[in-house]
Design an enzyme around this catalytic site. Sequence first.
Site, PDB file in Angstrom:
ATOM      1  N   ASN A 158       0.806  -1.220   0.000  1.00 40.49           N
ATOM      2  CA  ASN A 158       0.000   0.000   0.000  1.00 40.49           C
ATOM      3  C   ASN A 158       0.840   1.271   0.000  1.00 40.49           C
ATOM      4  OD1 ASN A 158       0.288  -1.472   2.602  1.00 40.49           O
ATOM      5  ND2 ASN A 158      -0.341   0.489   3.464  1.00 40.49           N
ATOM      6  N   HIS A 170     -13.517  -0.309  -0.110  1.00 40.95           N
ATOM      7  CA  HIS A 170     -13.266   1.127  -0.328  1.00 40.95           C
ATOM      8  C   HIS A 170     -11.954   1.437  -1.029  1.00 40.95           C
ATOM      9  CE1 HIS A 170     -10.391   2.252   3.020  1.00 40.95           C
ATOM     10  NE2 HIS A 170     -10.781   1.072   3.452  1.00 40.95           N
ATOM     11  N   THR A 182     -26.331  -9.825  11.371  1.00 44.19           N
ATOM     12  CA  THR A 182     -27.180  -9.446  10.242  1.00 44.19           C
ATOM     13  C   THR A 182     -26.338  -8.746   9.178  1.00 44.19           C
ATOM     14  OG1 THR A 182     -29.002  -9.230  11.763  1.00 44.19           O
ATOM     15  CG2 THR A 182     -29.269  -8.181   9.608  1.00 44.19           C
ATOM     16  N   CYS A 210       0.696   5.779   8.504  1.00 43.52           N
ATOM     17  CA  CYS A 210      -0.501   6.488   8.053  1.00 43.52           C
ATOM     18  C   CYS A 210      -1.423   6.855   9.218  1.00 43.52           C
ATOM     19  CB  CYS A 210      -1.252   5.679   7.012  1.00 43.52           C
ATOM     20  SG  CYS A 210      -1.719   4.051   7.573  1.00 43.52           S
TER      21      CYS A 210
HETATM   22  C1  LIG Z   1      -6.486  -0.427   3.400  1.00 39.67           C
HETATM   23  C2  LIG Z   1      -5.747  -1.687   3.629  1.00 39.67           C
HETATM   24  C3  LIG Z   1      -6.155  -2.605   4.613  1.00 39.67           C
HETATM   25  C4  LIG Z   1      -7.283  -2.318   5.561  1.00 39.67           C
HETATM   26  O1  LIG Z   1      -8.537  -2.347   4.935  1.00 39.67           O
HETATM   27  P1  LIG Z   1      -9.772  -1.624   5.701  1.00 39.67           P
HETATM   28  O2  LIG Z   1     -10.963  -2.038   4.911  1.00 39.67           O
HETATM   29  O3  LIG Z   1      -9.500  -0.157   5.627  1.00 39.67           O
HETATM   30  O4  LIG Z   1      -9.797  -2.144   7.079  1.00 39.67           O
HETATM   31  C5  LIG Z   1      -5.449  -3.782   4.740  1.00 39.67           C
HETATM   32  N1  LIG Z   1      -4.404  -4.055   3.939  1.00 39.67           N
HETATM   33  C6  LIG Z   1      -3.987  -3.211   2.984  1.00 39.67           C
HETATM   34  C7  LIG Z   1      -2.835  -3.588   2.122  1.00 39.67           C
HETATM   35  C8  LIG Z   1      -4.643  -1.995   2.800  1.00 39.67           C
HETATM   36  O5  LIG Z   1      -4.212  -1.154   1.864  1.00 39.67           O
END
Ligand SMILES: *Cc1c(COP(=O)(O)O)cnc(C)c1O
Length: 393
Positions: A153, A203, A239, A327
């Site tokens: 990331n 997301h 749910t 971050c």
């Molecule tokens: C954003 C991210 C996560 C976490 O996902 P969330 O849905 O925000 O909890 C885990 N691993 C990587 C590599 C990410 O970029």
Amino acid sequence: MSERFVYLDHAATTYVRKEVLEAMLPYFTEKYGNASTIYSIGRESKKAIEEAREKVALALGADVKEIFFTGSGTEADNWVIKGVAYANRQKGNHIITSSIEHHAVLHTCQYLESEGFEVTYLPVDKDGLVSPEDVRKAIRPETILISIMFANNEIGTIQPIGEIGAIAREKGVYFHTDAVQAVGNVPIDVNKMNIDLLSLSGHKFYGPKGIGALYIRKGVKITNFMHGGAQERGRRASTENVPAIVGLGKAIEIATKNMDEYNRKLIALRDRTIDELFRRIPHIRLNGHREKRLPGNVNISFEYIEGESLLLMLDMKGIAASSGSACTSGSLDPSHVLLAIGLSHETAHGSLRLTFGEENTMEDVDYLLETLPPIVERLRAMSPLYEKVKEGV
Ligand SMILES: *Cc1c(COP(=O)(O)O)cnc(C)c1O
């Protein structure tokens, strides 16, 4: 304040695509039935969930029965690591991961160490690549899980997942990959790549926040995550968040269908940004592998500069980006990823991550290229160290 707004932080999150929102909306209002009920609006919710599950399965080359919805990518990572560890204690207590994983994986592994598990954190090379041979050498008779992220990331490096998967399969060890950054950017086939478990999150590919999924290959031993009702075949009770599940399904369908075109576009934006920044600004370095990297990822260290100041000044010009410190806002620890590829604390602190997305244009890149070099120059002018460098001391 700037009139322009250029969002260059798609690795942090994306907006919800219009088609995705439209698919979701009816499930908040008129189609609000509980999927566990037998009357028609309940059955409609159930059907919508199962259609979304099919879309996720199709995107990964998996079977629908192998897809489980979760509350996020972090939840999927927690479930898989704790779940495999607890369910396979009889076999062993050793887990292999890398030093550049997302905190959702790293902190879960650290927690398991406090519970008596042993974890090997494999190093990476200067480009952020894990060596498949290192993975092979780290495997012991008591190894129960290998967890290596698909794409990073922060620096965007894409790992040799197929090679690692082949080794895991040969040795009979479960292989998990955190593919949160890879979905929609890199083709994924869980069978060809010998992936047993895979996490994803809505997301990061224009779906809603607070929804994720875990792929669990048929036959893998893993504990249930939430105890309660029979939802998600009893493995993750509560749910279902039907609108979010529908949104995730729609988003992954679109992301997978448009992947080639999307990637071509992002690669053009990324490569022009990298080439031009190198042409215009001295004393910088690219973090992450030059080719084996996510199409939309640029991560650059600027010597003699604080990343935080860079971010604030970019924000004043309407550019949203991310720095090389953890971050978690408020933390001044330099990124564990940048340290793992060999950067000093100072260099890691002067790092900037720009991640492109669907709505970005070449005009955005032009604006960035006009805006960033003078900011770097101004900040460096305030650095006594840089003065010395310029004087050749
Ligand atoms: C954003 C991210 C996560 C976490 O996902 P969330 O849905 O925000 O909890 C885990 N691993 C990587 C590599 C990410 O970029």
